[in-house]
Design an enzyme around this catalytic site. Structure first.
Site, mmCIF file in Angstrom:
data_model
loop_
_atom_site.group_PDB
_atom_site.id
_atom_site.type_symbol
_atom_site.label_atom_id
_atom_site.label_comp_id
_atom_site.label_asym_id
_atom_site.label_seq_id
_atom_site.Cartn_x
_atom_site.Cartn_y
_atom_site.Cartn_z
ATOM 1 N N LYS A 275 9.369 -22.853 -6.169
ATOM 2 C CA LYS A 275 8.935 -23.479 -7.432
ATOM 3 C C LYS A 275 9.360 -22.723 -8.698
ATOM 4 O O LYS A 275 10.473 -22.857 -9.142
ATOM 5 C CB LYS A 275 7.428 -23.712 -7.412
ATOM 6 C CG LYS A 275 7.038 -24.848 -6.454
ATOM 7 C CD LYS A 275 5.720 -25.451 -6.851
ATOM 8 C CE LYS A 275 5.161 -26.394 -5.825
ATOM 9 N NZ LYS A 275 5.629 -27.756 -5.963
ATOM 10 N N ASP B 140 1.784 -18.310 1.765
ATOM 11 C CA ASP B 140 2.575 -19.327 1.074
ATOM 12 C C ASP B 140 2.247 -19.258 -0.413
ATOM 13 O O ASP B 140 1.209 -19.750 -0.861
ATOM 14 C CB ASP B 140 2.229 -20.710 1.656
ATOM 15 C CG ASP B 140 2.981 -21.839 0.951
ATOM 16 O OD1 ASP B 140 3.597 -21.578 -0.093
ATOM 17 O OD2 ASP B 140 2.934 -22.975 1.465
ATOM 18 N N PHE C 287 -1.135 -27.230 2.339
ATOM 19 C CA PHE C 287 0.123 -27.971 2.190
ATOM 20 C C PHE C 287 1.268 -26.971 2.204
ATOM 21 O O PHE C 287 1.256 -25.993 1.458
ATOM 22 C CB PHE C 287 0.160 -28.766 0.877
ATOM 23 C CG PHE C 287 1.410 -29.593 0.735
ATOM 24 C CD1 PHE C 287 1.468 -30.894 1.231
ATOM 25 C CD2 PHE C 287 2.549 -29.066 0.137
ATOM 26 C CE1 PHE C 287 2.630 -31.652 1.130
ATOM 27 C CE2 PHE C 287 3.714 -29.819 0.026
ATOM 28 C CZ PHE C 287 3.756 -31.119 0.528
HETATM 29 C C1 LIG Z 1 2.005 -24.324 -1.331
HETATM 30 C C2 LIG Z 1 3.264 -25.117 -1.140
HETATM 31 N N1 LIG Z 1 4.074 -24.816 -0.107
HETATM 32 C C3 LIG Z 1 5.223 -25.485 0.102
HETATM 33 C C4 LIG Z 1 5.592 -26.529 -0.716
HETATM 34 C C5 LIG Z 1 6.885 -27.270 -0.467
HETATM 35 O O1 LIG Z 1 7.783 -26.980 -1.481
HETATM 36 P P1 LIG Z 1 9.053 -27.922 -1.754
HETATM 37 O O2 LIG Z 1 8.548 -29.188 -2.328
HETATM 38 O O3 LIG Z 1 9.884 -27.117 -2.728
HETATM 39 O O4 LIG Z 1 9.736 -28.094 -0.450
HETATM 40 C C6 LIG Z 1 4.773 -26.887 -1.799
HETATM 41 C C7 LIG Z 1 5.132 -28.011 -2.667
HETATM 42 O O5 LIG Z 1 4.350 -28.549 -3.393
HETATM 43 C C8 LIG Z 1 3.576 -26.160 -2.012
HETATM 44 O O6 LIG Z 1 2.755 -26.458 -3.016
#
Ligand SMILES: Cc1ncc(COP(=O)(O)O)c(C=O)c1O
Length: 391
Positions: A250, A221, A136
């Site tokens: 986050k 990520d 994700f």
């Molecule tokens: C691993 C990862 N990457 C990207 C995102 C996207 O982040 P945002 O919701 O701040 O756009 C998330 C969100 O849960 C995530 O867990």
């Protein structure tokens, strides 16, 4: 009218876009790992607002940093330098793994992924992207293209061309897919939304080696795993991985919106005008991120996340329940995979004063603030045991 309580959930249900499934309660206050709703009910928070509030709610150092900076300067675009931004750049690059010595600031995780994908394209000139099944990465069109879950992606097709998904933790599949048109390999260290699945050292270090051999960039990520969540300041430190681009968001500013991409030597130098963000690197978020980094260090929160996470995993594994298929995690990022759907259990936990998340249809995900106390963790385990072992 006096005496009639406002139903905020109803207002949100009526006037919000409707993209969130509301849980039927209204949070109005937080302190540490505790949240209160508008009726004065108390909850132990094992969501940290999707892993954001790692210092807990309203940590005094974060509150003071935001208050002081709000009185000093809130906005300052990237064309002008700013004291808070410069100091954050200095402090963050010092804390990051070796080689990551330049940073682009944005405002969320998905923006960090977009920037990472663009920087990889600029540096390599190659359009192909490899991501993992169950990964994700966000919901804007580029990040969504790399996200695996078909029901998030399919309504928005056609997405970015040239994205291939390989099974996570399968180096042979990555090796087969990594052709010379691939510019970026995008991976999480622990898949979060995809069910809390830690990757193996062999796979992740192998991905790094293959990227170097074949001229692709490794984008890690760490939007969810970063800033102490897994028991190290950055999850790449568990395996000594040196990514070419590291995406963060986050927990970075303890709850104030911020995102970032750190660039290593293979990521080149994106030129003036190749990317940008109006709010990115604003002094308020930068001051909050500086306070967060300071507290993470002073209160040794990554180390505490490692200890508390190990305790939590051990206690959860001792629960006897035919409903539990597997319990896994790293630090304070914990997943309880059930043999059935997680949603009814989340509701049952909430009714007993414990807030938790899902990660896919059958996984209960716990992402408590890193400052959570032993008594609060004990409470969480007790409530989970009660709910999961009901006949
Ligand atoms: C691993 C990862 N990457 C990207 C995102 C996207 O982040 P945002 O919701 O701040 O756009 C998330 C969100 O849960 C995530 O867990």
């Amino acid at each position: 009218m006096i005496g009639i309580a406002t139903n905020y959930s109803d207002i949100e249900a009526r006037h919000s876009s409707g993209v969130y499934g509301l849980r039927g309660m209204t949070l109005v206050r937080g302190e540490g790992a505790i949240l209160w709703d508008d009726r004065g009910r108390r909850y132990v928070d094992c969501t940290a607002a999707y892993g954001v509030a790692s210092l807990g709610h309203c940590h005094p150092a974060l509150v003071a940093a935001v208050r002081d900076q709000a009185q000093q300067l809130i906005s300052c675009p990237g064309i002008f330098a700013n004291d808070q931004r410069a100091l954050l750049l200095q402090e963050l690059t010092k804390a990051l793994p070796a080689g990551l010595d330049r940073v682009f600031f944005c405002n969320s995780g998905t923006e960090a992924i977009e920037a990472g994908l663009k920087f990889a394209r600029l540096a390599t000139g190659r359009p192909g992207i490899i991501a993992a099944m169950s990964g994700f990465h966000g919901r804007t069109m580029g990040a969504l293209s790399a996200t695996w879950e078909p029901h998030y992606r399919e309504p928005f097709a056609p997405l970015l061309p040239g994205v291939r998904h390989i099974p996570y933790d399968n180096l042979a599949a990555l090796e087969a897919a990594l052709t010379d048109d691939v510019g970026a390999v995008l991976l999480e260290i622990v898949q979060g939304e995809g069910g809390v699945r830690p990757g193996s050292a062999g796979f992740l270090l192998g991905a790094q080696r293959l990227c170097r051999e074949r001229g692709a960039l490794l984008i890690i990520d760490e939007v969810q795993t970063g800033f102490g969540r897994t028991g190290k300041l950055f999850a790449v430190e568990h395996y000594g991985i040196e990514p070419d681009l590291l995406c963060l968001a986050k927990g970075m500013a303890g709850g104030i919106p911020i995102g970032a991409v750190a660039l290593g030597p293979r990521a080149g130098h994106p030129g003036v005008g190749t990317h940008g963000s109006t709010f990115g690197g604003n002094p308020l978020a930068c001051a909050a991120a500086r306070a967060t980094l300071r507290v993470l260090h002073e209160e040794q929160l990554p180390q505490k996340a490692a200890q508390k996470g190990a305790f939590l995993l051990e206690r959860l594994r001792s629960i006897k329940s035919r409903r539990v298929r597997e319990i896994r995690g790293l630090g304070l990022m914990v997943g309880i995979e059930l043999r059935e759907r997680a949603t009814p259990y989340l509701q049952a936990l909430q009714e007993r004063g414990l807030l938790a998340l899902s990660a896919g249809p059958t996984v209960i995900r716990l992402l408590p603030p890193l400052i959570i106390g032993d008594d609060e963790l004990e409470f969480a385990v007790r409530v989970l045991e009660e709910v999961l072992s009901q006949p």
